[in-house]
Scaffold this active site. Structure first.
Site, short mmCIF file in Angstrom:
data_model
loop_
_atom_site.label_atom_id
_atom_site.label_comp_id
_atom_site.label_asym_id
_atom_site.label_seq_id
_atom_site.Cartn_x
_atom_site.Cartn_y
_atom_site.Cartn_z
N GLU A 4 0.88 -1.18 0.00
CA GLU A 4 0.00 0.00 0.00
C GLU A 4 0.91 1.21 0.00
O GLU A 4 1.42 1.61 1.06
CB GLU A 4 -0.90 -0.03 1.24
CG GLU A 4 -1.83 -1.24 1.30
CD GLU A 4 -2.96 -1.19 0.28
OE1 GLU A 4 -3.26 -0.10 -0.24
OE2 GLU A 4 -3.55 -2.25 -0.01
N CYS A 45 -2.20 9.51 2.31
CA CYS A 45 -1.72 8.89 1.06
C CYS A 45 -2.60 9.23 -0.11
O CYS A 45 -2.13 9.31 -1.24
CB CYS A 45 -1.63 7.39 1.24
SG CYS A 45 -3.18 6.64 1.76
P1 NAD Z 1 7.98 4.70 5.20
O1 NAD Z 1 8.05 3.93 3.95
O2 NAD Z 1 9.12 5.57 5.54
O3 NAD Z 1 7.75 3.74 6.46
C1 NAD Z 1 6.74 2.75 6.53
C2 NAD Z 1 7.20 1.59 7.41
O4 NAD Z 1 8.38 1.06 6.85
C3 NAD Z 1 7.52 1.97 8.85
O5 NAD Z 1 7.00 1.00 9.71
C4 NAD Z 1 9.03 1.95 8.89
O6 NAD Z 1 9.51 1.50 10.14
C5 NAD Z 1 9.37 0.91 7.84
N1 NAD Z 1 10.68 1.13 7.21
C6 NAD Z 1 11.34 2.29 7.00
N2 NAD Z 1 12.51 2.06 6.35
C7 NAD Z 1 12.59 0.73 6.16
C8 NAD Z 1 13.57 -0.13 5.57
N3 NAD Z 1 14.68 0.35 5.04
N4 NAD Z 1 13.32 -1.46 5.54
C9 NAD Z 1 12.19 -1.97 6.06
N5 NAD Z 1 11.24 -1.20 6.65
C10 NAD Z 1 11.43 0.13 6.70
O7 NAD Z 1 6.63 5.55 5.09
P2 NAD Z 1 6.10 6.68 6.06
O8 NAD Z 1 6.96 7.89 5.91
O9 NAD Z 1 5.86 6.15 7.42
O10 NAD Z 1 4.66 6.98 5.42
C11 NAD Z 1 4.47 7.85 4.35
C12 NAD Z 1 4.31 7.10 3.04
O11 NAD Z 1 3.34 6.08 3.18
C13 NAD Z 1 3.78 7.99 1.92
O12 NAD Z 1 4.45 7.66 0.72
C14 NAD Z 1 2.31 7.62 1.82
O13 NAD Z 1 1.74 7.84 0.57
C15 NAD Z 1 2.37 6.16 2.15
N6 NAD Z 1 1.08 5.72 2.66
C16 NAD Z 1 0.34 4.88 1.89
C17 NAD Z 1 -0.91 4.48 2.35
C18 NAD Z 1 -1.77 3.56 1.55
O14 NAD Z 1 -2.73 3.03 2.12
N7 NAD Z 1 -1.50 3.30 0.29
C19 NAD Z 1 -1.39 4.92 3.58
C20 NAD Z 1 -0.59 5.77 4.31
C21 NAD Z 1 0.65 6.16 3.85
#
Ligand code: NAD
Length: 492
Positions: free
Chosen positions: A238, A272
């Site tokens: 997602e 998002c």
């Molecule tokens: P992110 O990708 O930075 O983090 C998401 C998760 O990934 C967190 O739990 C984090 O701990 C983990 N993570 C971070 N780096 C990692 C790595 N190198 N390896 C494995 N796991 C890792 O995202 P964010 O900043 O928390 O959220 C914002 C993003 O999420 C935006 O792009 C937004 O569009 C997207 N988003 C999508 C939806 C959806 O339903 N499609 C909903 C909300 C947010």
């Protein structure tokens, strides 16, 4: 009790009742031990009854609703100011509604589905059974930290699985509270919550889950999918992207702007599916900005100390958003500040910045914005707007403002996006009976409602036969008269 792993840098400490001595073991080993306990528990009870699943879901709802004030406060603390109503609307309401809907539909979803058996395979019966997969991993971003942990859990638990949830490191108060609530009310073999930094998330994504649902950025989604591929763990991703809102010439501007303003201002654009940029008929661009100013000021007469307007989650994100605006301004783009601009209440509230005449190479035109900054791109005819969308990566959402059927049809048929609202923003996500998920770089797979149940189930096709076996007429040695007759009847 639910085990909670909390890791700070490379230092490991434990809370909860996990049997592993955290201080003595690495993050990897602790996570693996937790996963193995869930896996063993699953093997000893591989098909929970509908009653058990509903009991778990109802308990989940009760725990969250009973603790709604604590949840509202924790999220607000993490954001340095998250609107109370937005936490109710964006976290607790969808959770309550999704659980109610799931409990109502579960009997139908769990029912084995009878399938047609062709004459060439008769006599036999075919059914599809929906079997729990086992242990499901859920990775959660910071922007709706409770909703995006719980809605995947609802689908996974409804389908009879066990879940391990990794909360975001950017919302530590919420993560801690959520872990405690789950620990107090569920066994760790059913629900385990993991907190900690990126190193924990990295190890988490390497576990051999039976399914992994990741919500977050496209960039991290790639890393997580790579880790899951090592185990051939199926993923639902997602992700995000730049979701356009197209305003058609036929639409009343106030009507469109009110709905866009709600969707863009909710959680201060940190959503998002927030409208990222506007495609506006060229002749209406100035009127759009002026209408927006009026509508925004009615919804938010001031920003300082306005508890209805959410703050930017942390300093890093705040600076990133400011730098998008600064870069655009320095490149000669128009920057129209909407709402009170002098914020001095100690929060990171940020007025909306509408950007005009931005060149394509600017970051604001390339990156997902995820905050109160919004480019307006003028167009002269609908084909031009459609080309603009189709020349770019497929977005998570697309919003069209038009009451003309032909325009609606063209936009729906000629663009791809995760979901669409016609004359609305955001709210398609709240329809319990619709799949939610992106397409291409905005994600893969679906959840919510029935699609969530299916995502977390193995649809196991089962062919059953009785004592009579007509298939033996097809057995070797080949070339007999019956075999020839079978080919005559069925190879055509
Ligand atoms: P992110 O990708 O930075 O983090 C998401 C998760 O990934 C967190 O739990 C984090 O701990 C983990 N993570 C971070 N780096 C990692 C790595 N190198 N390896 C494995 N796991 C890792 O995202 P964010 O900043 O928390 O959220 C914002 C993003 O999420 C935006 O792009 C937004 O569009 C997207 N988003 C999508 C939806 C959806 O339903 N499609 C909903 C909300 C947010």
């Amino acid at each position: 009790m639910t085990a909670t792993i909390e890791v700070e840098a490379t230092d490991v400490k434990a809370s909860g009742t996990a049997t592993v001595t955290m201080a003595e073991t690495s993050t990897k080993e602790q996570l693996r031990a937790m996963f193995d306990r869930q896996k063993r528990a699953f093997r000893s009870a591989p098909m929970p009854s509908r009653e058990e699943r509903i009991q778990n879901l109802q308990r989940l709802k009760t725990v969250l609703l009973d603790n709604q004030d604590a949840i509202i406060d924790a999220i607000s603390e993490d954001f340095a100011g998250r609107s109370r109503d937005e936490t109710l609307l964006g976290e607790l309401m969808p959770i309550a509604q999704d659980i109610n809907y799931t409990c109502k539909k579960l009997k139908k979803w769990m029912k084995p589905s009878k399938r047609h058996v062709g004459q060439h395979l008769q006599p036999a019966k075919a059914v599809v059974n929906y079997q729990p997969l086992g242990v499901v991993g859920i990775m959660v971003p910071w922007n709706y930290p409770v909703q995006l942990a719980v809605l995947p859990m609802v689908g996974a638990l409804a389908a009879g699985n066990r879940v391990m949830v990794k909360m975001s490191e950017f919302t530590p108060k919420t993560a801690e509270l959520f872990a405690k609530l789950m620990e107090d009310h569920f066994s760790e073999e059913l629900i385990s919550v993991v907190t900690g930094e990126v190193d924990v998330a990295t190890e988490f994504s390497k576990l051999p889950f039976d399914h992994l649902l990741f919500t977050g950025s496209t960039q991290v989604g790639r890393i997580v999918m790579r880790a899951a591929a090592e185990n051939l763990t199926p993923v639902t991703l997602e992700l995000g992207g730049k979701s356009p809102a197209i305003i058609s010439d036929d639409v009343d501007l106030t009507e469109a702007v009110e709905r866009i303003c709600f969707g863009k201002s909710f959680n201060a654009g940190q959503t998002c599916v927030a409208p990222d940029y506007i495609l506006c008929p060229r002749s209406k661009q100035d009127a759009f900005i002026e209408t927006y100013r009026k509508v925004f000021n009615t919804m938010y007469p001031k920003l300082n100390n306005n508890a209805d307007y959410t703050s930017i989650v942390n300093e890093r994100m705040h600076q990133r958003l400011q730098s998008l605006v600064t870069e655009a301004k320095e490149a000669g783009a128009g920057v129209h500040v909407i709402g009170e601009s002098d914020i001095n209440d100690g929060s990171r509230r940020m007025p909306l910045h509408i950007i005009t005449d931005a060149s394509d190479d600017l970051r604001v035109m390339q990156e997902e914005i995820f905050g109160p900054v919004m480019p307006v791109i003028p167009y002269d005819n609908l084909n031009e707007a459609l080309d603009y969308v189709n020349d770019r990566p497929r977005p998570l959402a697309l919003y069209l403002f038009s009451h003309e059927q032909d325009c609606q049809r063209r936009v729906l048929e000629q663009t791809h996006s995760g979901g669409v609202c016609v004359n609305e923003t955001l709210l398609h996500v709240a329809v319990d009976d619709m799949p939610f998920g992106g397409v291409g770089p905005s994600g893969m797979g679906h959840y919510h409602g029935h699609e969530g149940f299916l995502t977390f189930s193995k649809a196991k096709g089962t062919l059953s036969k009785g004592k009579f076996n007509a298939a033996k007429f097809m057995y070797p040695p080949y070339g007999g008269a019956l075999g020839k007759m079978i080919f005559k009847m069925f190879v055509r």
